[in-house]
Scaffold this motif. Structure first.
Motif, PDB file in Angstrom:
ATOM      1  N   ASP A 283      -3.433  28.378 -67.313  1.00  0.00           N
ATOM      2  CA  ASP A 283      -3.077  28.547 -69.239  1.00  0.00           C
ATOM      3  C   ASP A 283      -1.985  28.854 -69.036  1.00  0.00           C
ATOM      4  OD1 ASP A 283      -5.063  26.632 -69.459  1.00  0.00           O
ATOM      5  OD2 ASP A 283      -5.853  27.929 -70.501  1.00  0.00           O
ATOM      6  N   LYS A 284      -1.210  29.059 -67.253  1.00  0.00           N
ATOM      7  CA  LYS A 284       0.305  29.813 -67.836  1.00  0.00           C
ATOM      8  C   LYS A 284       1.336  28.876 -66.643  1.00  0.00           C
ATOM      9  CE  LYS A 284      -1.006  34.643 -69.338  1.00  0.00           C
ATOM     10  NZ  LYS A 284      -0.774  35.927 -69.241  1.00  0.00           N
ATOM     11  N   TYR A 285       2.379  29.281 -67.106  1.00  0.00           N
ATOM     12  CA  TYR A 285       3.659  28.606 -65.863  1.00  0.00           C
ATOM     13  C   TYR A 285       3.477  29.040 -64.625  1.00  0.00           C
ATOM     14  CZ  TYR A 285       4.296  24.247 -68.825  1.00  0.00           C
ATOM     15  OH  TYR A 285       3.926  23.035 -69.473  1.00  0.00           O
ATOM     16  N   GLN A 286       3.734  28.774 -63.453  1.00  0.00           N
ATOM     17  CA  GLN A 286       3.977  29.905 -61.721  1.00  0.00           C
ATOM     18  C   GLN A 286       4.424  28.651 -61.235  1.00  0.00           C
ATOM     19  OE1 GLN A 286       2.425  32.240 -61.481  1.00  0.00           O
ATOM     20  NE2 GLN A 286       4.098  31.932 -59.958  1.00  0.00           N
ATOM     21  N   ILE A 287       5.568  29.705 -61.030  1.00  0.00           N
ATOM     22  CA  ILE A 287       6.606  29.057 -60.209  1.00  0.00           C
ATOM     23  C   ILE A 287       6.745  29.057 -58.737  1.00  0.00           C
ATOM     24  CG2 ILE A 287       9.263  29.070 -59.491  1.00  0.00           C
ATOM     25  CD1 ILE A 287      10.033  29.536 -63.009  1.00  0.00           C
ATOM     26  N   THR A 288       6.689  28.487 -57.859  1.00  0.00           N
ATOM     27  CA  THR A 288       6.652  28.595 -56.119  1.00  0.00           C
ATOM     28  C   THR A 288       8.316  28.503 -55.948  1.00  0.00           C
ATOM     29  OG1 THR A 288       4.758  28.559 -55.723  1.00  0.00           O
ATOM     30  CG2 THR A 288       6.199  28.079 -54.478  1.00  0.00           C
ATOM     31  N   TYR A 289       8.830  29.488 -55.020  1.00  0.00           N
ATOM     32  CA  TYR A 289      10.138  29.258 -54.645  1.00  0.00           C
ATOM     33  C   TYR A 289      10.336  28.518 -53.258  1.00  0.00           C
ATOM     34  CZ  TYR A 289      11.371  31.618 -58.945  1.00  0.00           C
ATOM     35  OH  TYR A 289      11.885  32.100 -60.216  1.00  0.00           O
ATOM     36  N   ILE A 290      11.248  27.608 -53.107  1.00  0.00           N
ATOM     37  CA  ILE A 290      10.946  26.757 -51.884  1.00  0.00           C
ATOM     38  C   ILE A 290      12.434  27.138 -51.145  1.00  0.00           C
ATOM     39  CG2 ILE A 290      10.715  24.950 -50.172  1.00  0.00           C
ATOM     40  CD1 ILE A 290       8.909  23.762 -52.842  1.00  0.00           C
ATOM     41  N   ASN A 291      12.429  27.800 -50.491  1.00  0.00           N
ATOM     42  CA  ASN A 291      14.141  28.025 -49.563  1.00  0.00           C
ATOM     43  C   ASN A 291      14.213  27.081 -47.710  1.00  0.00           C
ATOM     44  OD1 ASN A 291      15.303  29.798 -51.388  1.00  0.00           O
ATOM     45  ND2 ASN A 291      14.349  32.002 -50.213  1.00  0.00           N
ATOM     46  N   GLU A 292      14.731  26.432 -47.747  1.00  0.00           N
ATOM     47  CA  GLU A 292      15.239  25.578 -46.325  1.00  0.00           C
ATOM     48  C   GLU A 292      15.852  26.251 -45.568  1.00  0.00           C
ATOM     49  OE1 GLU A 292      16.621  21.009 -45.522  1.00  0.00           O
ATOM     50  OE2 GLU A 292      16.313  21.280 -46.996  1.00  0.00           O
ATOM     51  N   ASN A 293      15.585  25.926 -44.521  1.00  0.00           N
ATOM     52  CA  ASN A 293      16.134  27.207 -43.357  1.00  0.00           C
ATOM     53  C   ASN A 293      16.905  26.372 -42.358  1.00  0.00           C
ATOM     54  OD1 ASN A 293      14.730  29.662 -44.255  1.00  0.00           O
ATOM     55  ND2 ASN A 293      13.287  29.602 -43.189  1.00  0.00           N
ATOM     56  N   LYS A 294      17.200  27.294 -42.225  1.00  0.00           N
ATOM     57  CA  LYS A 294      18.220  25.606 -40.685  1.00  0.00           C
ATOM     58  C   LYS A 294      17.865  24.987 -39.869  1.00  0.00           C
ATOM     59  CE  LYS A 294      19.318  29.000 -37.335  1.00  0.00           C
ATOM     60  NZ  LYS A 294      19.729  30.130 -36.415  1.00  0.00           N
ATOM     61  N   LYS A 295      17.922  24.145 -39.752  1.00  0.00           N
ATOM     62  CA  LYS A 295      17.293  23.676 -38.517  1.00  0.00           C
ATOM     63  C   LYS A 295      16.534  23.803 -37.170  1.00  0.00           C
ATOM     64  CE  LYS A 295      18.870  18.634 -39.291  1.00  0.00           C
ATOM     65  NZ  LYS A 295      19.607  17.594 -39.585  1.00  0.00           N
ATOM     66  N   LEU A 296      15.626  23.723 -36.541  1.00  0.00           N
ATOM     67  CA  LEU A 296      14.845  24.925 -35.734  1.00  0.00           C
ATOM     68  C   LEU A 296      15.764  23.854 -34.245  1.00  0.00           C
ATOM     69  CD1 LEU A 296      11.001  25.267 -36.501  1.00  0.00           C
ATOM     70  CD2 LEU A 296      13.154  26.965 -36.325  1.00  0.00           C
ATOM     71  N   GLU A 297      16.255  24.365 -33.375  1.00  0.00           N
ATOM     72  CA  GLU A 297      16.607  24.447 -32.031  1.00  0.00           C
ATOM     73  C   GLU A 297      15.919  25.038 -31.171  1.00  0.00           C
ATOM     74  OE1 GLU A 297      19.064  21.804 -29.267  1.00  0.00           O
ATOM     75  OE2 GLU A 297      18.782  21.980 -31.703  1.00  0.00           O
ATOM     76  N   PRO A 298      14.855  24.219 -30.438  1.00  0.00           N
ATOM     77  CA  PRO A 298      14.127  25.166 -29.587  1.00  0.00           C
ATOM     78  C   PRO A 298      14.821  25.534 -28.140  1.00  0.00           C
ATOM     79  CG  PRO A 298      13.702  23.284 -29.805  1.00  0.00           C
ATOM     80  CD  PRO A 298      14.287  23.184 -30.876  1.00  0.00           C
ATOM     81  N   ASP A 299      14.173  26.523 -27.588  1.00  0.00           N
ATOM     82  CA  ASP A 299      14.774  26.867 -26.286  1.00  0.00           C
ATOM     83  C   ASP A 299      14.771  26.113 -25.581  1.00  0.00           C
ATOM     84  OD1 ASP A 299      15.907  29.612 -27.018  1.00  0.00           O
ATOM     85  OD2 ASP A 299      14.301  30.279 -27.264  1.00  0.00           O
ATOM     86  N   PHE A 300      13.021  25.447 -25.448  1.00  0.00           N
ATOM     87  CA  PHE A 300      12.583  24.503 -24.596  1.00  0.00           C
ATOM     88  C   PHE A 300      11.222  23.351 -25.243  1.00  0.00           C
ATOM     89  CE2 PHE A 300      10.548  28.461 -23.244  1.00  0.00           C
ATOM     90  CZ  PHE A 300       9.189  28.406 -23.360  1.00  0.00           C
ATOM     91  N   ILE A 301      10.902  22.595 -24.853  1.00  0.00           N
ATOM     92  CA  ILE A 301       9.449  21.813 -25.393  1.00  0.00           C
ATOM     93  C   ILE A 301       8.871  21.476 -24.318  1.00  0.00           C
ATOM     94  CG2 ILE A 301       9.192  19.673 -26.098  1.00  0.00           C
ATOM     95  CD1 ILE A 301      12.080  18.943 -26.467  1.00  0.00           C
ATOM     96  N   ALA A 302       7.586  21.935 -24.927  1.00  0.00           N
ATOM     97  CA  ALA A 302       6.354  21.900 -23.013  1.00  0.00           C
ATOM     98  C   ALA A 302       4.777  20.770 -24.102  1.00  0.00           C
ATOM     99  CB  ALA A 302       6.504  23.797 -22.754  1.00  0.00           C
ATOM    100  N   GLU A 303       4.195  20.859 -22.354  1.00  0.00           N
ATOM    101  CA  GLU A 303       3.010  20.467 -23.110  1.00  0.00           C
ATOM    102  C   GLU A 303       1.872  21.513 -22.890  1.00  0.00           C
ATOM    103  OE1 GLU A 303       2.543  17.441 -19.784  1.00  0.00           O
ATOM    104  OE2 GLU A 303       4.373  16.637 -20.602  1.00  0.00           O
ATOM    105  N   LEU A 304       1.311  22.037 -23.760  1.00  0.00           N
ATOM    106  CA  LEU A 304       0.567  22.928 -23.954  1.00  0.00           C
ATOM    107  C   LEU A 304      -1.055  22.707 -23.899  1.00  0.00           C
ATOM    108  CD1 LEU A 304       2.079  25.445 -26.553  1.00  0.00           C
ATOM    109  CD2 LEU A 304       2.068  25.439 -24.859  1.00  0.00           C
TER     110      LEU A 304
END
Length: 197
Positions: free
Chosen positions: A78-99
């Protein structure tokens, strides 16, 4: 491109923080709810009753994203709760792989790995190792025995400069176990590319 979103919640004297990987901030909310559901009752997350309450409010449309700053507001006890959301920069991977994740019976993990999982990266014929951050391309959880495409960043890039190329095979470890085998599909970080010498 997949982005990283940090969800921060101050609940009493505790503060919870989760990193969620998604295409957009609106997509990240459902992933965050799934994430806290999986982690309920852990010391660094919500209890089961709170998670059930958040899920119910989200499904009934009572939780809406508010911007500037990006927050979600909901009720707990019965109390209001806040969750803050920070958007970080777009992720630029070092490489892409099949796992290919090993099955538990073949030495792999006992449980699933979340997108954002950080095992050890090692080339098969080298002794050097480094931490790797795995972002799964089309799913949030990968189970033992699964195959997946991953965007991968390695921590110690200097040691692997001019060594990587498409089709190169590598291992992912939770030392001493090999938990996955991989094959590079594309090099994004040109410093790592063997062909760029």
């Amino acid at each position: 491109m997949i982005k990283a979103f940090t969800y921060r919640t101050e609940l009493g004297e505790k503060e919870f923080s989760q990193t969620i990987y998604a295409n957009s901030i609106t997509d990240s909310i459902q992933i965050w709810i799934d994430h806290i559901n999986d982690l309920k009752n852990e010391v660094y997350s919500f209890d089961q009753k709170s998670v059930e309450s958040i899920e119910t409010q989200f499904k009934s449309g009572k939780i809406k994203l508010q911007k500037n700053p990006s927050i979600i507001v909901y009720k707990l006890d019965d109390k209001y709760q806040i969750t803050y959301i920070n958007e970080n920069k777009k992720l630029e991977p070092d490489f892409i792989a099949e796992l290919e994740f090993m099955t538990t019976e073949n030495g792999g993990r006992k449980g699933y790995a979340y997108s954002g999982y950080r095992p050890i990266f090692k080339l098969i014929d080298k002794k050097e190792m480094t931490s790797a951050n795995l972002i799964f391309n089309d799913k949030q959880k990968v189970f033992p025995g699964d195959n997946v495409i991953a965007l991968i960043n390695i921590l110690w890039t200097a040691e692997f400069e001019n060594l990587l190329y498409p089709e190169l095979e590598f291992e992912l470890l939770e030392p001493p176990r090999i938990i996955a085998k991989g094959k590079i599909s594309e090099i994004v970080n040109k410093k790592l590319n063997k062909a760029s010498r």
